[in-house]
Structures are given as structure tokens and as C-alpha cells.
Design a protein around this motif. Structure first.
Motif: not given
Length: 183
Positions: A10-17, A19-23
Motif C-alpha cells: 500500500q505504501f508503494l501505491m500511487p494513491d496519496n491517501d 500511501r499516507r495511511q500505510a506510512e
């Protein structure tokens, strides 16, 4: 372990939201020293090179704070997994990211006498018929000069003929470039 892998993906996905959640979730998990064996597991077993590389990058960021808390068997397992990653992974980026983790750990482990086999391993890799092994050995020699320079100093005479040989490597421009960067 599986949820961490999903977070890494999920961290590597282009979807910013996403990615932010995964981070944020990874940041929370990374406070616990148990994240180290979990990241090592994904560094060695994730199907995609991007996930393996991300596991190594996160490991590099967290290893300094967690290294002193790890039991000896976990440290030994981590060091072996990194050596395996450097020598066996087919992705240049994963090998490079793993080498960065080795450099960080060596800063603490080598002067403390906890990784006596590292330098002989690197000398062996620098003589390997495989281009990838020679290149990563040179990259690590270079970073170790910066991180454990005083401990490494006694080995510099042994390194000089290796560097000269690698500078003249006729089979690999990557090895020549790595040797040049070291020099």
C-alpha cells in the motif's frame, strides 16, 4: 507479518491517501523492535523487488534505534539475511538497499567485535566471478571507510590490489565505476 506486507504494498501505491495511511501505520509499527525481524522477512521473501527494497530502506531507518535492543540470535539472523540479500537477490536496487543496512549495522557491530566475518566476506565478494558481488563489495568498502574507518584502517593494504584490479575490470563497467567512486 502478512499485514506488514500489505502495508508495504500500500505504501508503494500511487494513491496519496492510501500511501499516507500505510506510512502512518508503518511508523507506529516501527516503534517496536519486533519490526526488525518482520522487515527482514519481507526483505528476503516478498515477491516484488519494490517491496523488498522498501523493507530494506525502512530497516535502514530503524536499525540504529533497535540494534541495541535485539537479542544476539536476532542480530545473527539479521546479519545473515543481509548477506543473503546482497549475494542472492536478483534486483540491483534490493542489493544496494541491503548494503546500506549492512553499512549502518557495521558502524556498531564491527568495532564491538560482533561481526568479525564481515570484512573477510567482502574481500571474498570482491574476488567473485559475479559482477554483482564485486560491485556491492566495493560499495560497502567505500561506505565502511566512512562508518568504521579506524577499525577498517588495518585492512587498507589488502584492499589496494583489489581496487586496482577492479579499476581495470574488463567485464564490468559497474565494477570499474564502483572502484573509481571508492578511490
Amino acid at each position: 507479518a502478512q499485514s506488514l506486507e500489505l502495508l508495504l504494498i500500500q505504501f508503494l501505491m500511487p494513491d496519496n491517501d492510501a500511501r499516507r495511511q500505510a506510512e502512518e501505520q508503518i511508523r507506529r509499527l516501527a516503534r517496536d523492535p519486533q519490526v526488525v525481524p518482520a522487515l527482514v522477512h519481507h526483505l528476503r521473501t516478498a515477491k516484488t523487488p519494490n517491496v523488498r527494497q522498501l523493507a530494506a530502506v525502512l530497516l535502514r531507518k530503524k536499525i540504529t534505534s533497535h540494534w541495541p535492543k535485539l537479542p544476539p540470535h536476532a542480530k545473527a539472523s539479521l546479519k545473515q539475511a543481509l548477506i543473503d540479500s546482497i549475494t542472492l537477490d536478483n534486483s540491483h536496487l534490493v542489493r544496494r538497499a541491503s548494503a546500506n543496512v549492512v553499512s549502518i549495522i557495521a558502524k556498531y557491530a564491527v568495532p564491538a567485535g560482533e561481526w568479525q566475518e564481515l570484512l573477510p566476506f567482502l574481500f571474498q565478494c570482491s574476488q567473485s566471478p559475479q559482477e554483482e558481488h564485486r560491485e556491492v563489495a566495493l560499495i560497502l568498502f567505500s561506505s565502511l571507510t566512512e562508518t568504521i574507518g579506524t577499525t577498517f584502517q588495518s585492512h587498507l593494504n589488502d584492499l589496494q590490489p583489489i581496487l586496482l584490479k577492479c579499476l581495470q575490470d574488463e567485464t564490468s563497467s559497474r565494477v570499474r565505476i564502483a572502484a573509481l567512486k571508492y578511490g
